[in-house]
Design a protein around this motif. Sequence first.
Motif, PDB file in Angstrom:
ATOM      1  N   GLY A  89       0.824  -1.206   0.000  1.00  0.00           N
ATOM      2  CA  GLY A  89       0.000   0.000   0.000  1.00  0.00           C
ATOM      3  C   GLY A  89       0.859   1.258   0.000  1.00  0.00           C
ATOM      4  O   GLY A  89       2.077   1.213   0.197  1.00  0.00           O
ATOM      5  N   ASP A  90       0.204   2.365  -0.208  1.00  0.00           N
ATOM      6  CA  ASP A  90       0.869   3.659  -0.235  1.00  0.00           C
ATOM      7  C   ASP A  90       1.711   3.860   1.031  1.00  0.00           C
ATOM      8  O   ASP A  90       1.212   3.697   2.156  1.00  0.00           O
ATOM      9  N   ALA A  91       2.971   4.194   0.854  1.00  0.00           N
ATOM     10  CA  ALA A  91       3.903   4.309   1.985  1.00  0.00           C
ATOM     11  C   ALA A  91       3.495   5.414   2.959  1.00  0.00           C
ATOM     12  O   ALA A  91       3.637   5.246   4.176  1.00  0.00           O
ATOM     13  N   LEU A  92       2.989   6.529   2.453  1.00  0.00           N
ATOM     14  CA  LEU A  92       2.565   7.608   3.348  1.00  0.00           C
ATOM     15  C   LEU A  92       1.377   7.158   4.198  1.00  0.00           C
ATOM     16  O   LEU A  92       1.335   7.430   5.394  1.00  0.00           O
ATOM     17  N   HIS A  93       0.451   6.428   3.592  1.00  0.00           N
ATOM     18  CA  HIS A  93      -0.682   5.905   4.348  1.00  0.00           C
ATOM     19  C   HIS A  93      -0.214   4.902   5.402  1.00  0.00           C
ATOM     20  O   HIS A  93      -0.660   4.957   6.558  1.00  0.00           O
ATOM     21  N   ARG A  94       0.684   3.997   5.006  1.00  0.00           N
ATOM     22  CA  ARG A  94       1.184   3.003   5.963  1.00  0.00           C
ATOM     23  C   ARG A  94       1.937   3.670   7.102  1.00  0.00           C
ATOM     24  O   ARG A  94       1.788   3.300   8.266  1.00  0.00           O
ATOM     25  N   ALA A 133       6.092   2.195  11.078  1.00  0.00           N
ATOM     26  CA  ALA A 133       5.933   3.574  10.610  1.00  0.00           C
ATOM     27  C   ALA A 133       7.254   4.102  10.053  1.00  0.00           C
ATOM     28  O   ALA A 133       7.282   4.703   8.975  1.00  0.00           O
ATOM     29  N   LEU A 134       8.339   3.862  10.776  1.00  0.00           N
ATOM     30  CA  LEU A 134       9.649   4.335  10.313  1.00  0.00           C
ATOM     31  C   LEU A 134      10.055   3.636   9.014  1.00  0.00           C
ATOM     32  O   LEU A 134      10.565   4.282   8.094  1.00  0.00           O
ATOM     33  N   THR A 135       9.808   2.344   8.916  1.00  0.00           N
ATOM     34  CA  THR A 135      10.149   1.594   7.704  1.00  0.00           C
ATOM     35  C   THR A 135       9.386   2.144   6.500  1.00  0.00           C
ATOM     36  O   THR A 135       9.957   2.315   5.422  1.00  0.00           O
ATOM     37  N   ALA A 136       8.101   2.441   6.681  1.00  0.00           N
ATOM     38  CA  ALA A 136       7.311   3.001   5.583  1.00  0.00           C
ATOM     39  C   ALA A 136       7.845   4.379   5.188  1.00  0.00           C
ATOM     40  O   ALA A 136       7.957   4.696   4.000  1.00  0.00           O
ATOM     41  N   ALA A 137       8.196   5.195   6.184  1.00  0.00           N
ATOM     42  CA  ALA A 137       8.743   6.530   5.894  1.00  0.00           C
ATOM     43  C   ALA A 137      10.056   6.422   5.131  1.00  0.00           C
ATOM     44  O   ALA A 137      10.278   7.145   4.162  1.00  0.00           O
ATOM     45  N   GLU A 138      10.907   5.519   5.577  1.00  0.00           N
ATOM     46  CA  GLU A 138      12.189   5.345   4.895  1.00  0.00           C
ATOM     47  C   GLU A 138      11.993   4.840   3.474  1.00  0.00           C
ATOM     48  O   GLU A 138      12.725   5.243   2.565  1.00  0.00           O
ATOM     49  N   GLY A 139      11.005   3.970   3.267  1.00  0.00           N
ATOM     50  CA  GLY A 139      10.711   3.492   1.915  1.00  0.00           C
ATOM     51  C   GLY A 139      10.264   4.613   1.004  1.00  0.00           C
ATOM     52  O   GLY A 139      10.651   4.680  -0.158  1.00  0.00           O
ATOM     53  N   LEU A 140       9.475   5.514   1.537  1.00  0.00           N
ATOM     54  CA  LEU A 140       9.006   6.654   0.753  1.00  0.00           C
ATOM     55  C   LEU A 140      10.165   7.576   0.403  1.00  0.00           C
ATOM     56  O   LEU A 140      10.291   8.046  -0.719  1.00  0.00           O
ATOM     57  N   MET A 141      11.038   7.821   1.379  1.00  0.00           N
ATOM     58  CA  MET A 141      12.148   8.757   1.165  1.00  0.00           C
ATOM     59  C   MET A 141      13.261   8.156   0.315  1.00  0.00           C
ATOM     60  O   MET A 141      13.986   8.872  -0.353  1.00  0.00           O
ATOM     61  N   SER A 142      13.413   6.819   0.350  1.00  0.00           N
ATOM     62  CA  SER A 142      14.503   6.194  -0.401  1.00  0.00           C
ATOM     63  C   SER A 142      14.151   5.964  -1.859  1.00  0.00           C
ATOM     64  O   SER A 142      14.992   5.547  -2.634  1.00  0.00           O
ATOM     65  N   VAL A 198       6.687  13.542   5.274  1.00  0.00           N
ATOM     66  CA  VAL A 198       7.465  12.498   5.947  1.00  0.00           C
ATOM     67  C   VAL A 198       8.669  13.111   6.666  1.00  0.00           C
ATOM     68  O   VAL A 198       8.971  12.732   7.805  1.00  0.00           O
ATOM     69  N   GLN A 199       9.339  14.075   6.049  1.00  0.00           N
ATOM     70  CA  GLN A 199      10.462  14.736   6.719  1.00  0.00           C
ATOM     71  C   GLN A 199      10.002  15.374   8.025  1.00  0.00           C
ATOM     72  O   GLN A 199      10.696  15.311   9.032  1.00  0.00           O
ATOM     73  N   ALA A 200       8.813  15.962   8.017  1.00  0.00           N
ATOM     74  CA  ALA A 200       8.293  16.590   9.230  1.00  0.00           C
ATOM     75  C   ALA A 200       7.910  15.541  10.281  1.00  0.00           C
ATOM     76  O   ALA A 200       7.909  15.843  11.474  1.00  0.00           O
ATOM     77  N   LEU A 201       7.623  14.325   9.838  1.00  0.00           N
ATOM     78  CA  LEU A 201       7.273  13.255  10.779  1.00  0.00           C
ATOM     79  C   LEU A 201       8.489  12.596  11.429  1.00  0.00           C
ATOM     80  O   LEU A 201       8.377  12.027  12.508  1.00  0.00           O
ATOM     81  N   TYR A 202       9.640  12.639  10.769  1.00  0.00           N
ATOM     82  CA  TYR A 202      10.825  11.943  11.293  1.00  0.00           C
ATOM     83  C   TYR A 202      11.136  12.251  12.757  1.00  0.00           C
ATOM     84  O   TYR A 202      11.413  11.330  13.522  1.00  0.00           O
TER      85      TYR A 202
END
Length: 167
Positions: A46-51, A75-84, A97-101
């Motif tokens: 599913g969408d990484a931001l949603h996950r 949550a961190l894994t999904a954020a990293e997937g989106l950013m990578s 996502v940067q603001a969520l880190y």
Amino acid sequence: MVEQQEASEDAVMTRIGQAVMLLHGGDREEARNRFGLLWSELGADGDALHRCTLAHYMADTQDDPGDELAWDLRALTAAEGLMSGEQPAEHRESLVVQALYPSLHLNLAADYLKLQRPDAARIHLRQARDAADALEDGGSGPQGAHSGYDGGVRAAIERLESRMRGM
């Protein structure tokens, strides 16, 4: 077709928001049930931001610190997937996502502290502090409406740092 996809994505965020309102209203069990249903609908692809968003809040519904840690790690894994770049991210999503880190790492630090793992807690607390640089400073940027969130995260980082100084 693009409009239909955007409407569908907005519907997911609306459903996440509704469950968050339940959580903040004190109905952790119903929030946990709704998050669980959404998680199964989103699936691993599913969408990484949603996950990321869903797992970030799902962690707050957990009674067991180990389960809370597992959701915060998702949550961190999904954020990293989106950013990578595993999934193409829109510029807006990457800024979110940067603001969520800082908050993601702060939650992990708190989780590890609950589990009596202060070394792991310190690592994530340092990462939270480093990531806080991505936040707007005092609302002076274009996202000034988020300054309350930014300030709250920064204050929580400072509180946890103070608490851990004696350890």
